[in-house]
Scaffold this active site. Structure first.
Site, mmCIF file in Angstrom:
data_model
loop_
_atom_site.group_PDB
_atom_site.id
_atom_site.type_symbol
_atom_site.label_atom_id
_atom_site.label_comp_id
_atom_site.label_asym_id
_atom_site.label_seq_id
_atom_site.Cartn_x
_atom_site.Cartn_y
_atom_site.Cartn_z
ATOM 1 N N SER A 63 0.834 -1.222 -0.031
ATOM 2 C CA SER A 63 0.158 -0.009 0.030
ATOM 3 C C SER A 63 0.880 1.350 -0.093
ATOM 4 O O SER A 63 0.208 2.291 -0.234
ATOM 5 C CB SER A 63 -1.095 -0.008 1.099
ATOM 6 O OG SER A 63 -2.247 -0.518 0.808
ATOM 7 N N LYS A 66 0.252 3.333 -2.995
ATOM 8 C CA LYS A 66 -0.716 4.312 -3.021
ATOM 9 C C LYS A 66 -0.224 5.731 -3.121
ATOM 10 O O LYS A 66 -0.965 6.732 -3.652
ATOM 11 C CB LYS A 66 -1.551 4.138 -1.969
ATOM 12 C CG LYS A 66 -2.601 2.565 -2.164
ATOM 13 C CD LYS A 66 -3.364 2.392 -1.204
ATOM 14 C CE LYS A 66 -4.353 1.081 -1.271
ATOM 15 N NZ LYS A 66 -3.847 0.130 -0.856
ATOM 16 N N TYR A 188 -3.359 -2.076 -10.581
ATOM 17 C CA TYR A 188 -3.303 -1.850 -9.207
ATOM 18 C C TYR A 188 -2.450 -2.919 -8.532
ATOM 19 O O TYR A 188 -1.532 -2.378 -7.542
ATOM 20 C CB TYR A 188 -4.756 -1.756 -8.485
ATOM 21 C CG TYR A 188 -4.862 -2.055 -6.819
ATOM 22 C CD1 TYR A 188 -4.262 -0.798 -6.117
ATOM 23 C CD2 TYR A 188 -5.120 -3.116 -6.188
ATOM 24 C CE1 TYR A 188 -4.203 -0.998 -4.757
ATOM 25 C CE2 TYR A 188 -5.108 -3.061 -4.858
ATOM 26 C CZ TYR A 188 -4.447 -2.107 -4.108
ATOM 27 O OH TYR A 188 -4.678 -2.226 -2.753
ATOM 28 N N TYR A 240 -4.445 2.842 7.979
ATOM 29 C CA TYR A 240 -5.617 2.064 8.002
ATOM 30 C C TYR A 240 -6.730 2.725 9.091
ATOM 31 O O TYR A 240 -6.574 3.881 8.981
ATOM 32 C CB TYR A 240 -5.524 0.553 8.280
ATOM 33 C CG TYR A 240 -4.285 -0.045 7.401
ATOM 34 C CD1 TYR A 240 -4.478 0.149 5.955
ATOM 35 C CD2 TYR A 240 -3.337 -0.628 7.806
ATOM 36 C CE1 TYR A 240 -3.287 -0.377 5.169
ATOM 37 C CE2 TYR A 240 -2.350 -1.052 7.007
ATOM 38 C CZ TYR A 240 -2.343 -0.852 5.639
ATOM 39 O OH TYR A 240 -1.174 -1.481 4.724
ATOM 40 N N VAL A 258 0.999 -3.931 3.799
ATOM 41 C CA VAL A 258 0.810 -5.259 4.382
ATOM 42 C C VAL A 258 2.175 -6.129 3.910
ATOM 43 O O VAL A 258 2.322 -7.050 4.624
ATOM 44 C CB VAL A 258 -0.297 -6.170 3.933
ATOM 45 C CG1 VAL A 258 -1.601 -5.248 4.812
ATOM 46 C CG2 VAL A 258 -0.547 -6.223 2.577
HETATM 47 N N1 GLU Z 1 -2.205 -5.254 -2.406
HETATM 48 C C1 GLU Z 1 -2.772 -5.206 -0.892
HETATM 49 C C2 GLU Z 1 -4.381 -5.218 -0.748
HETATM 50 O O1 GLU Z 1 -4.888 -4.592 -1.816
HETATM 51 C C3 GLU Z 1 -2.501 -3.936 -0.299
HETATM 52 C C4 GLU Z 1 -3.006 -3.732 1.145
HETATM 53 C C5 GLU Z 1 -1.850 -2.916 2.019
HETATM 54 O O2 GLU Z 1 -0.694 -3.007 1.808
HETATM 55 O O3 GLU Z 1 -2.450 -2.220 2.953
HETATM 56 O O4 GLU Z 1 -4.931 -5.784 -0.181
#
Ligand code: GLU
Length: 304
Positions: A63, A66, A188, A240, A258
């Site tokens: 993530s 992002k 993505y 999060y 994650v």
């Molecule tokens: N590729 C992971 C997902 O979409 C990223 C989640 C993350 O790192 O928070 O679930």
């Protein structure tokens, strides 16, 4: 104490936590990672680099990607970006579907999965070669052309990405996805598979610590106001449903993934990346969170 001594102190202190937490297992490729790795790298605006532990080991940034996608989309679309995605903390899990339905397909922010899928859709519409251009953008941000996608990680995630597929379908239903859903998901997941080490990640995040840094790829920089806003979104939405806790304990804008990575910045001072794959219940690296808490406590440098 200088930064090197502080990092060494933090490293030694946090090693006591090295058995706590579990690596993410919902992406099969992530299960293959040795969970006992731990690295930190801090880069200052004056150009100094300080590292400890496994700071040269590459991992999937997940993530954290992002933030790069947001920077790219914000640069291209400017304020019109906010017509399709909000800037409020979600207070929910990063992959929650419920909130998206209640808010009729406008994701709360660009750092939850729904928001990142909308950003991916925007980049697909705006760029001729989205995967290549995104990769080049990140490579140029950190001045390192060795950075790559981990293709098997991306495939492994697509094969198991049922919840993300549900989110993409709901976005499409509400008219907030222009492109083919499968295309959006694949782009993505490739962003999430981007593989970097702590040193590369800290270099890339200098763009958010240093308001004057040029984004080579665009031959220009984000404006000071755009950097301010990206940092504000990281501060309020980057962890999060633990963003409040991170703000409270650490007090820096940042983003976790994650894969166990956390990248954070102290405006006009430094960028830091920490990586340890064992996560807490909310999906944030246990040692990474503690390391950053100790850093801002010890240095008394935070945004508050
Ligand atoms: N590729 C992971 C997902 O979409 C990223 C989640 C993350 O790192 O928070 O679930």
């Amino acid at each position: 104490m200088g930064y090197q001594e502080i990092l060494q102190y933090i490293y030694n202190e946090t090693l006591q936590l090295s058995h706590i937490g579990e690596p993410a297992s919902y992406i099969p490729e992530l299960r293959k990672v040795n969970p006992n790795q731990y690295g930190i790298c801090l880069k200052t605006l004056e150009g100094k680099t300080y590292c400890v532990g496994d700071s040269q080991e590459a991992f999937a940034i997940q993530s954290i990607a992002k933030v790069f996608a947001l920077a790219m989309a914000f640069h291209i679309k400017g304020e019109r970006l906010w017509e399709r995605v909000g800037v409020e903390p979600s207070g929910s899990a990063f992959n929650s579907v419920i909130q998206l339905e209640m808010e009729k397909g406008i994701p709360r922010n660009p750092l939850i999965n729904a928001g990142a899928l909308v950003i991916s859709d925007i980049l697909l519409s705006e760029l001729d070669y989205p995967e290549e251009q995104f990769l080049k953008f990140v490579q140029e941000l950190c001045g390192d052309s060795d950075i790559r996608y981990n293709e098997s990680m991306a495939v492994s995630e697509r094969e198991n990405g049922f919840l993300n597929a549900a989110i993409a379908n709901m976005l499409k239903y509400y008219g907030n996805i222009e492109n083919d859903i499968e295309r959006v998901l694949r782009f993505y997941f490739r962003q999430c598979s981007l593989t970097m080490n702590c040193q590369q990640l800290a270099s890339a995040f200098m763009a958010f610590a240093n308001h004057k840094k040029k984004f080579e790829y665009f031959q220009t920089s984000l404006t000071g106001s755009q950097v301010k806003r990206i940092n504000a979104i990281m501060q309020t939405c980057g962890f999060y449903d633990e963003a409040g806790d991170f703000s409270f304990k650490v007090g820096l804008p940042g983003k976790s993934g994650v894969g166990g990575g956390i990248a954070a910045i102290c405006p006009r001072k430094y960028a830091i990346a920490v990586w340890s794959p064992r996560l807490n219940k909310k999906g944030n690296s246990v040692m990474g969170m503690k390391a950053l808490e100790l850093l801002t406590t010890k240095t008394e440098e935070s945004i508050f």
